[in-house]
Motif scaffolding. Structure first.
Motif, PDB file in Angstrom:
ATOM      1  N   SER A   1       1.120  -1.131   0.315  1.00 24.99           N
ATOM      2  CA  SER A   1       0.005   0.252   0.012  1.00 24.99           C
ATOM      3  C   SER A   1       0.914   1.498  -0.150  1.00 24.99           C
ATOM      4  O   SER A   1       2.016   1.498   1.159  1.00 24.99           O
ATOM      5  CB  SER A   1      -1.057   0.170   1.015  1.00 24.99           C
ATOM      6  OG  SER A   1      -1.972   1.070   1.673  1.00 24.99           O
ATOM      7  N   ASN A   2       0.810   2.426  -0.996  1.00 22.46           N
ATOM      8  CA  ASN A   2       1.684   3.580  -0.985  1.00 22.46           C
ATOM      9  C   ASN A   2       0.411   4.338  -1.213  1.00 22.46           C
ATOM     10  O   ASN A   2      -0.134   4.823  -2.278  1.00 22.46           O
ATOM     11  CB  ASN A   2       2.237   3.461  -2.587  1.00 22.46           C
ATOM     12  CG  ASN A   2       3.489   5.035  -2.685  1.00 22.46           C
ATOM     13  OD1 ASN A   2       3.140   5.438  -1.762  1.00 22.46           O
ATOM     14  ND2 ASN A   2       3.817   4.325  -4.362  1.00 22.46           N
ATOM     15  N   SER A   3       0.065   4.867  -0.140  1.00 26.02           N
ATOM     16  CA  SER A   3      -1.101   5.635  -0.623  1.00 26.02           C
ATOM     17  C   SER A   3      -0.969   6.999  -1.239  1.00 26.02           C
ATOM     18  O   SER A   3      -1.711   8.227  -1.541  1.00 26.02           O
ATOM     19  CB  SER A   3      -1.472   6.356   1.429  1.00 26.02           C
ATOM     20  OG  SER A   3      -0.744   6.493   1.861  1.00 26.02           O
ATOM     21  N   GLU A   4       0.390   7.494  -0.595  1.00 22.69           N
ATOM     22  CA  GLU A   4       0.729   8.858  -1.493  1.00 22.69           C
ATOM     23  C   GLU A   4       1.211   8.584  -2.597  1.00 22.69           C
ATOM     24  O   GLU A   4       1.788   9.888  -3.624  1.00 22.69           O
ATOM     25  CB  GLU A   4       1.771   9.868  -0.300  1.00 22.69           C
ATOM     26  CG  GLU A   4       1.484   9.795   0.801  1.00 22.69           C
ATOM     27  CD  GLU A   4       2.624  10.567   1.706  1.00 22.69           C
ATOM     28  OE1 GLU A   4       3.083  11.503   1.407  1.00 22.69           O
ATOM     29  OE2 GLU A   4       2.419  11.244   2.501  1.00 22.69           O
ATOM     30  N   ALA A   5       1.692   7.415  -3.586  1.00 18.24           N
ATOM     31  CA  ALA A   5       1.317   7.033  -5.038  1.00 18.24           C
ATOM     32  C   ALA A   5       2.407   7.554  -5.342  1.00 18.24           C
ATOM     33  O   ALA A   5       3.168   8.279  -6.345  1.00 18.24           O
ATOM     34  CB  ALA A   5       0.288   7.887  -5.737  1.00 18.24           C
TER      35      ALA A   5
ATOM     36  N   GLN B   1      -0.557   3.279  -5.614  1.00 19.79           N
ATOM     37  CA  GLN B   1      -1.185   3.620  -4.294  1.00 19.79           C
ATOM     38  C   GLN B   1      -1.736   1.751  -3.974  1.00 19.79           C
ATOM     39  O   GLN B   1      -1.016   1.582  -2.973  1.00 19.79           O
ATOM     40  CB  GLN B   1      -2.396   4.145  -4.431  1.00 19.79           C
ATOM     41  CG  GLN B   1      -2.863   5.628  -4.547  1.00 19.79           C
ATOM     42  CD  GLN B   1      -3.454   6.246  -4.208  1.00 19.79           C
ATOM     43  OE1 GLN B   1      -4.908   5.938  -4.713  1.00 19.79           O
ATOM     44  NE2 GLN B   1      -3.670   7.665  -2.891  1.00 19.79           N
ATOM     45  N   GLN B   2      -2.167   0.913  -4.438  1.00 22.92           N
ATOM     46  CA  GLN B   2      -2.511  -0.442  -4.260  1.00 22.92           C
ATOM     47  C   GLN B   2      -1.541  -1.193  -5.121  1.00 22.92           C
ATOM     48  O   GLN B   2      -2.492  -1.129  -6.021  1.00 22.92           O
ATOM     49  CB  GLN B   2      -3.805  -0.425  -4.361  1.00 22.92           C
ATOM     50  CG  GLN B   2      -4.389   0.214  -2.570  1.00 22.92           C
ATOM     51  CD  GLN B   2      -3.808  -0.090  -1.311  1.00 22.92           C
ATOM     52  OE1 GLN B   2      -3.194  -1.353  -1.094  1.00 22.92           O
ATOM     53  NE2 GLN B   2      -3.790   0.635  -0.169  1.00 22.92           N
TER      54      GLN B   2
END
Length: 448
Positions: free
Chosen positions: A156-160, A188-189
């Motif tokens: 998971s990479n919420s800030e892209a 982000q995912q």
């Protein structure tokens, strides 16, 4: 009159004496400056920031001070030295790219003669950079699962942000090796598949475009075994009496709907030996015996089948166990089998084969037929052959180039175009072996 003349002649000595006196006084003054020790930094204060520390101090009063030097230990036990020009850093400088741990920094000034002041020691503890904090957050979301011949990394990479995945793995010898590539993602995912890595232990750390790094996290998976081979004497192409041989031979197993791998083999002698291996290549993982029915990775203790005859070998990749089952063969399918084609000769008669050469039935196994042939033609296309009982052709399931000596399945009947290509050069001898019980055949190069 004489005294007056001497005085007049001595007038020119007065300027010379004055010059020498000035030079003497000047040299004495410079010698003192060269040996002068500059004053240490005064009123030093620090402010810990993300990834570094700001140092402030009173501007040195000596005009000949040119540098401020900072020495501090690195994370790997070495020493880092940074020098700051006093003209640009008269009252402050910043140390950056530091990890968030306590350390002592030694500060001193240096004048234009190379003399250094006494040391001022300051303890610092930089704050963890936000970039590192974020990379660690992403690292904590990682899951690693086995896929066929590799692993899948979910994250998971919420800030892209663009993130690089730095991977190392433990190979079959127990050595840690860096994976040659650094896959990246800005999703982000997301998921990343890393193939050609059928291993169980991995270390992963994340980095960004500014070379900031997270810590390292270890993962263990159970590799998914998609292929398995039987290696040893019990298989069709093992050493048969006076028939030819292969130093290394591996027969691929068939994967069943249950997930197990199975292979029907002919054990041509008592106490035939075999191992399981993951491929025919140099990177093959060996699975040997452990206990009664257990299998151990990297073990070379061989499995034993005591009785002669046909046996089914079963490999369970889930709990890593094996079993063997004795199989009663069917009645011999054929009494006579011929090789037919062109481009080779029968070794015993040395005549060109166009209509067919009758194969010899093995004296102990009624389903096994053997014939030694010699490649006769060196022209293109290379010689090829099929098998027949005189009325029905045994068609290979695919066109085969047997230069790798792999065994292949065939089917009975006249449909299909499959044939076998004879490998090697003109005059080389090969043994053709077919087993009608398991519908497989091989070409084995004879001893030189």
């Amino acid at each position: 009159m004489m005294k007056i003349e001497v005085f007049r002649n001595a007038k020119w000595l007065i300027p010379l004496f004055g010059t020498l006196l000035c030079v003497f006084i000047s040299c004495d003054s410079n010698e003192g400056a060269v040996d002068a020790i500059p004053s240490p930094l005064n009123n030093v204060k620090i402010e810990n920031i993300q990834g570094g520390t700001i140092f402030t101090y009173d501007t040195p009063k000596e005009s000949d001070v040119i540098l401020i030097t900072a020495e501090y230990p690195t994370d790997d036990g070495g020493k880092q030295i940074q020098r700051f020009d006093i003209a640009k850093h008269s009252f402050s400088f910043t140390l950056s790219k530091l990890s968030p741990q306590k350390r002592f920094v030694e500060l001193y000034t240096v004048n234009k003669y190379g003399n250094r002041s006494e040391t001022v020691e300051m303890e610092i503890e930089p704050i963890l950079p936000y970039a590192v904090t974020y990379l660690r957050e992403v690292l904590n979301t990682l899951t690693v699962n086995a896929i066929a011949n590799g692993i899948q990394i979910d994250f998971s990479n919420s800030e892209a942000k663009k993130i690089f995945f730095n991977i190392s793995y433990k190979d079959n010898s127990g050595t840690w090796i860096d994976y040659g590539q650094k896959p990246s993602s800005s999703e982000q995912q997301g998921s990343i598949e890393i193939l050609e890595l059928p291993y169980a232990e991995f270390n992963i750390y994340l980095s960004d475009s500014e070379q900031e790094k997270s810590g390292t996290k270890s993962f263990s998976v159970t590799p998914i075994i998609n292929k398995m081979y039987v290696y040893g004497e019990v298989i069709l192409a093992g050493k048969l009496e006076n028939a030819g041989w292969r130093k290394e031979w591996a027969e691929i197993m068939e994967k069943k709907a249950t997930g197990n791998f199975e292979l029907l083999v002919y054990n041509h002698k008592e106490n035939g030996e075999f191992l399981f291996i993951s491929s025919r290549g140099a990177d093959a993982v060996i699975y040997g015996k452990e206990g009664e029915n257990g299998i151990k990775k990297n073990s070379e203790e061989k499995f034993i089948i005591p009785e002669k005859g046909y046996h089914k070998i079963i490999f369970n990749p889930t709990d890593i166990t094996y079993s063997t089952v004795k199989v009663d063969p069917a009645d011999p399918i054929k009494e006579n089998v011929w090789i037919w084609g062109e481009g080779f000769v029968e070794i015993t008669t040395a005549w060109n084969v166009y209509g067919g050469v009758k194969m010899d039935k093995h004296r102990e196994n009624p389903n096994l037929f053997i014939k030694t042939i010699t490649r006769n033609l060196s022209t293109f296309p290379p010689p090829a052959f099929r098998l027949s009982d005189g009325t029905i052709t045994f068609n290979w399931k695919e066109k085969l180039d047997l230069d790798d000596f792999a065994s292949h399945s065939f089917v009975l009947g006249n449909e299909g175009e499959g044939y076998a290509v004879i490998p090697g050069n003109q005059g080389e001898e090969y043994v053709v072996i077919i087993d009608l019980q398991i519908n497989k055949g091989v070409v084995v190069k004879k001893n030189e």
